[in-house]
Design a protein around this motif. Structure first.
Motif, PDB file in Angstrom:
ATOM      1  N   ALA A  66       0.832  -1.206   0.000  1.00  0.00           N
ATOM      2  CA  ALA A  66       0.000   0.000   0.000  1.00  0.00           C
ATOM      3  C   ALA A  66       0.857   1.242   0.000  1.00  0.00           C
ATOM      4  N   GLU A 110      -4.701   2.560  -2.870  1.00  0.00           N
ATOM      5  CA  GLU A 110      -4.234   1.385  -3.615  1.00  0.00           C
ATOM      6  C   GLU A 110      -3.859   0.262  -2.651  1.00  0.00           C
ATOM      7  N   GLU A 165      -3.745  -3.396  -0.942  1.00  0.00           N
ATOM      8  CA  GLU A 165      -3.718  -4.780  -1.385  1.00  0.00           C
ATOM      9  C   GLU A 165      -3.244  -5.657  -0.234  1.00  0.00           C
ATOM     10  N   ILE A 181      -2.626  -9.768   0.655  1.00  0.00           N
ATOM     11  CA  ILE A 181      -2.508 -11.110   0.089  1.00  0.00           C
ATOM     12  C   ILE A 181      -2.267 -12.096   1.218  1.00  0.00           C
ATOM     13  N   GLU A 217      -6.724 -12.655  -2.261  1.00  0.00           N
ATOM     14  CA  GLU A 217      -6.202 -11.338  -2.614  1.00  0.00           C
ATOM     15  C   GLU A 217      -7.312 -10.308  -2.424  1.00  0.00           C
ATOM     16  N   LYS A 240      -8.277  -6.312  -2.608  1.00  0.00           N
ATOM     17  CA  LYS A 240      -7.821  -5.061  -3.193  1.00  0.00           C
ATOM     18  C   LYS A 240      -8.881  -3.984  -3.037  1.00  0.00           C
ATOM     19  N   SER A 241      -8.424  -2.742  -2.937  1.00  0.00           N
ATOM     20  CA  SER A 241      -9.330  -1.601  -2.847  1.00  0.00           C
ATOM     21  C   SER A 241      -8.552  -0.334  -3.172  1.00  0.00           C
ATOM     22  N   SER A 277     -14.438  -3.009  -1.724  1.00  0.00           N
ATOM     23  CA  SER A 277     -13.451  -4.081  -1.727  1.00  0.00           C
ATOM     24  C   SER A 277     -13.694  -5.100  -2.832  1.00  0.00           C
TER      25      SER A 277
END
Length: 208
Positions: free
Chosen positions: A7, A27, A29, A31, A42, A44-45, A62
């Protein structure tokens, strides 16, 4: 479990008198690999907020992608989700949309879901609407096993429309059952009921 976090992070103080110690991430992420199986998650947002008191993460808009043996299996979208760092669990809510990524436009919609990432079961504690090919299913609650790709649903009303070679509706099928299982890999639906029979109604459409 193994966590990887990527991030861009910025800290903001919105008010001199009321200091905001939360971290705002763009940004975002996250994992996670599960060493017990071949499941990878995964998340992400475009924006997330970390609470420094417990490291819990609030994720806006999300996108949760579940990979099984490195193959894209399930994608979950929601308006918001919360990652509980202590319990290693995630709650998604606000228009949850779960697509099954099997090429048939199959999806599931509900208000919220809960998932302890240490397990393989995603829990749906609110009414569910499921769309399969020419089929809709309404259920009160259920669960999805990410390792076996099995969807279990309860108190179900199944509706399917059958078409002829010209694309015209021939008849509809309605099935009511206490329980049902959908096996994604086999494309198989199994209906059962306790203390009563599975009810099936076939409605033949009139044709000119």
């Amino acid at each position: 479990s193994i966590l990887t976090l990527l991030a861009c992070q910025n800290n903001y103080n919105n008010n001199v008198k009321d200091v905001d110690n939360k971290s705002y991430i763009t940004e975002f992420e996250l994992i996670q690999d599960n060493p017990k199986n071949d499941i990878r998650v995964e998340i992400k947002s475009s924006k997330a907020i970390i609470d420094p008191t417990n490291n819990d993460i609030e994720i806006l808009d999300s996108s949760i992608l579940i990979l099984n043996n490195n193959v894209h299996d399930v994608k979950i979208r929601s308006g918001r989700s919360n990652f509980n760092n202590f319990n290693n669990s995630i709650e998604a809510y606000n228009n949850v949309y779960m697509s099954l990524l099997d090429g048939s436009n199959s999806f599931l919609k509900t208000k919220s879901l809960n998932w302890n990432l240490n397990t393989e079961n995603i829990l749906f504690n609110n009414p569910i609407h499921i769309n399969l090919k020419n089929t809709s299913i309404h259920s009160t609650h259920g669960s999805y096993n990410t390792e076996g790709n099995i969807l279990k649903i309860n108190n179900n009303v199944f509706n399917r429309t059958i078409y002829n070679s010209k694309g015209e509706e021939k008849y509809t099928i309605e099935i009511k059952s206490d329980n049902a299982k959908w096996f994604k890999n086999k494309e198989l639906l199994e209906f059962t009921s306790k203390g009563s029979q599975v009810e099936t109604t076939i409605n033949f459409l009139t044709s000119k």
